[in-house]
Design a protein around this motif. Structure first.
Motif, PDB file in Angstrom:
ATOM      1  N   PHE A 245       0.840  -1.196   0.000  1.00 28.99           N
ATOM      2  CA  PHE A 245       0.000   0.000   0.000  1.00 28.99           C
ATOM      3  C   PHE A 245       0.878   1.250   0.000  1.00 28.99           C
ATOM      4  O   PHE A 245       0.629   2.200  -0.751  1.00 28.99           O
ATOM      5  CB  PHE A 245      -0.916   0.001   1.221  1.00 28.99           C
ATOM      6  N   HIS A 246       1.883   1.247   0.862  1.00 29.60           N
ATOM      7  CA  HIS A 246       2.755   2.418   0.973  1.00 29.60           C
ATOM      8  C   HIS A 246       3.464   2.713  -0.342  1.00 29.60           C
ATOM      9  O   HIS A 246       3.624   3.874  -0.719  1.00 29.60           O
ATOM     10  CB  HIS A 246       3.772   2.198   2.086  1.00 29.60           C
ATOM     11  N   ARG A 247       3.871   1.652  -1.047  1.00 29.84           N
ATOM     12  CA  ARG A 247       4.587   1.858  -2.314  1.00 29.84           C
ATOM     13  C   ARG A 247       3.705   2.551  -3.349  1.00 29.84           C
ATOM     14  O   ARG A 247       4.204   3.190  -4.268  1.00 29.84           O
ATOM     15  CB  ARG A 247       5.051   0.513  -2.870  1.00 29.84           C
ATOM     16  N   ARG A 248       2.400   2.409  -3.214  1.00 24.70           N
ATOM     17  CA  ARG A 248       1.456   3.034  -4.154  1.00 24.70           C
ATOM     18  C   ARG A 248       0.752   4.239  -3.528  1.00 24.70           C
ATOM     19  O   ARG A 248      -0.236   4.737  -4.070  1.00 24.70           O
ATOM     20  CB  ARG A 248       0.416   2.013  -4.620  1.00 24.70           C
ATOM     21  N   CYS A 249       1.268   4.681  -2.383  1.00 26.52           N
ATOM     22  CA  CYS A 249       0.713   5.853  -1.686  1.00 26.52           C
ATOM     23  C   CYS A 249      -0.767   5.651  -1.360  1.00 26.52           C
ATOM     24  O   CYS A 249      -1.590   6.569  -1.503  1.00 26.52           O
ATOM     25  CB  CYS A 249       0.913   7.128  -2.498  1.00 26.52           C
ATOM     26  N   LEU A 250      -1.106   4.453  -0.943  1.00 33.15           N
ATOM     27  CA  LEU A 250      -2.468   4.131  -0.536  1.00 33.15           C
ATOM     28  C   LEU A 250      -2.529   4.067   0.985  1.00 33.15           C
ATOM     29  O   LEU A 250      -1.623   3.546   1.631  1.00 33.15           O
ATOM     30  CB  LEU A 250      -2.910   2.786  -1.118  1.00 33.15           C
ATOM     31  N   ASN A 251      -3.610   4.576   1.541  1.00 32.49           N
ATOM     32  CA  ASN A 251      -3.813   4.600   2.988  1.00 32.49           C
ATOM     33  C   ASN A 251      -5.018   3.736   3.326  1.00 32.49           C
ATOM     34  O   ASN A 251      -6.128   3.986   2.840  1.00 32.49           O
ATOM     35  CB  ASN A 251      -4.027   6.044   3.463  1.00 32.49           C
ATOM     36  N   ILE A 252      -4.816   2.722   4.140  1.00 27.85           N
ATOM     37  CA  ILE A 252      -5.894   1.780   4.441  1.00 27.85           C
ATOM     38  C   ILE A 252      -7.072   2.471   5.126  1.00 27.85           C
ATOM     39  O   ILE A 252      -8.235   2.116   4.890  1.00 27.85           O
ATOM     40  CB  ILE A 252      -5.364   0.597   5.298  1.00 27.85           C
ATOM     41  N   HIS A 253      -6.803   3.479   5.941  1.00 23.72           N
ATOM     42  CA  HIS A 253      -7.890   4.179   6.631  1.00 23.72           C
ATOM     43  C   HIS A 253      -8.711   5.018   5.648  1.00 23.72           C
ATOM     44  O   HIS A 253      -9.943   5.108   5.770  1.00 23.72           O
ATOM     45  CB  HIS A 253      -7.319   5.036   7.749  1.00 23.72           C
ATOM     46  N   GLU A 254      -8.059   5.603   4.664  1.00 21.60           N
ATOM     47  CA  GLU A 254      -8.787   6.339   3.635  1.00 21.60           C
ATOM     48  C   GLU A 254      -9.600   5.393   2.762  1.00 21.60           C
ATOM     49  O   GLU A 254     -10.713   5.730   2.332  1.00 21.60           O
ATOM     50  CB  GLU A 254      -7.810   7.143   2.782  1.00 21.60           C
ATOM     51  N   ILE A 255      -9.059   4.213   2.503  1.00 15.80           N
ATOM     52  CA  ILE A 255      -9.805   3.214   1.727  1.00 15.80           C
ATOM     53  C   ILE A 255     -11.070   2.808   2.479  1.00 15.80           C
ATOM     54  O   ILE A 255     -12.163   2.730   1.899  1.00 15.80           O
ATOM     55  CB  ILE A 255      -8.917   1.995   1.445  1.00 15.80           C
ATOM     56  N   LEU A 256     -10.947   2.558   3.765  1.00  9.65           N
ATOM     57  CA  LEU A 256     -12.126   2.200   4.561  1.00  9.65           C
ATOM     58  C   LEU A 256     -13.148   3.329   4.568  1.00  9.65           C
ATOM     59  O   LEU A 256     -14.361   3.080   4.492  1.00  9.65           O
ATOM     60  CB  LEU A 256     -11.705   1.863   5.992  1.00  9.65           C
ATOM     61  N   LYS A 257     -12.677   4.567   4.628  1.00  4.34           N
ATOM     62  CA  LYS A 257     -13.605   5.703   4.602  1.00  4.34           C
ATOM     63  C   LYS A 257     -14.365   5.752   3.287  1.00  4.34           C
ATOM     64  O   LYS A 257     -15.585   5.986   3.281  1.00  4.34           O
ATOM     65  CB  LYS A 257     -12.842   7.010   4.825  1.00  4.34           C
ATOM     66  N   ARG A 258     -13.668   5.515   2.170  1.00  3.14           N
ATOM     67  CA  ARG A 258     -14.365   5.524   0.874  1.00  3.14           C
ATOM     68  C   ARG A 258     -15.399   4.399   0.799  1.00  3.14           C
ATOM     69  O   ARG A 258     -16.498   4.605   0.288  1.00  3.14           O
ATOM     70  CB  ARG A 258     -13.354   5.388  -0.262  1.00  3.14           C
TER      71      ARG A 258
END
Length: 265
Positions: A245-258
């Motif tokens: 996730f970090h390598r693609r600048c993805l945030n698990i908490h933001e994903i859950l929010k979406r």
């Protein structure tokens, strides 16, 4: 005043902190004693139809009283390869041939069922590639049997990569290849595997969605490989690493929010 909740006007209750970025959630934390929650918090938990991230401590209590929980089939299968394999076999999910051996006469039973090389794993709690061995000979096997009870034995598939697919509530939220370094049979990032984000086959993602749906996994990182034209699920990871996730600048908490904003959670 209640915080917003996907149009329902009611807070969602989570004991775990994972959905802390979702404004519709109230995250209470996992406390060792029921009486550690305030009276207002206990009423909130009792009144909720569903409890999110209930923890291993409380999940069984909630299920026994008829509450729904999310993620489903999470804590019971976390780090337990024996249970995962039993579920895959029960549901006829494509999985490398695997057997579990108990008792003192494990070695002859194993060698009657498998030929070298094969894979031996610590069946409980291992992660990041630890507790996984390629058994090449009798000496390797005896060394493994001296340290692991029961014995968890799996056929060896000669692959140089696997696909990690992370799904939440049935949605693929990330997928990437893990390519083993030269001389290494394990594809773990902690052991030097390279991450590749290109050329993710759609049929592999379809396979992952089907596995997660059939197994009832609410949140999971599935390790999938392709061998001889067939997809296999190697393992289900409830506590999956976030380096991909970090390598693609993805945030698990933001994903859950979406997902929450879209009404998926």
């Amino acid at each position: 005043m209640k915080r917003g909740g996907s149009g329902s006007g009611r807070e969602k209750v989570s004991l775990g902190k994972r959905p802390r970025g979702c404004p519709s959630f109230r995250c209470l934390g996992v406390r060792p004693n029921w009486e550690d929650y305030s009276g207002e918090e206990r009423d909130l938990i009792r009144g909720a139809a569903k409890i999110y991230y209930p923890s291993r401590l409380y999940e069984t209590f909630f299920l026994s009283t008829g509450k729904d929980v999310f993620p489903r089939n999470y804590y019971e299968f976390m780090g337990n390869k024996i249970r995962q394999t039993g579920l895959f076999q029960l549901l006829d999910v494509s999985h490398p041939r695997t057997k579990v051996y108990y008792g003192r006469r494990r070695s002859p039973c194993i060698l009657s069922d498998f030929t070298y090389p094969f894979i031996a794993k610590d069946p409980l709690g291992s992660s990041q590639g630890s507790g996984v061995w390629r058994i090449e000979n009798r000496k390797d096997l005896e060394r493994y049997l001296a340290r692991c009870r029961p014995a968890y034995i799996q056929e060896y598939l000669p692959i140089d990569r696997d696909l990690r697919v992370v799904l939440i509530a049935g949605r693929v939220v990330h997928a990437y290849w893990r390519v083993a370094p030269p001389g290494e049979f394990r594809n773990n990032v902690s052991l030097g595997a390279s991450l590749v984000f290109d050329a993710i086959p759609e049929d592999a993602l379809d396979f992952a969605r089907d596995v997660a749906c059939r197994c009832g996994f609410g949140e999971v990182g599935l390790d999938i490989c392709r061998h001889d034209g067939r997809y296999y699920v190697l393992e289900a990871n409830m506590v999956y690493g976030l380096e991909g996730f970090h390598r693609r600048c993805l945030n698990i908490h933001e994903i859950l929010k979406r997902l929450d904003d879209g009404g998926t959670l």
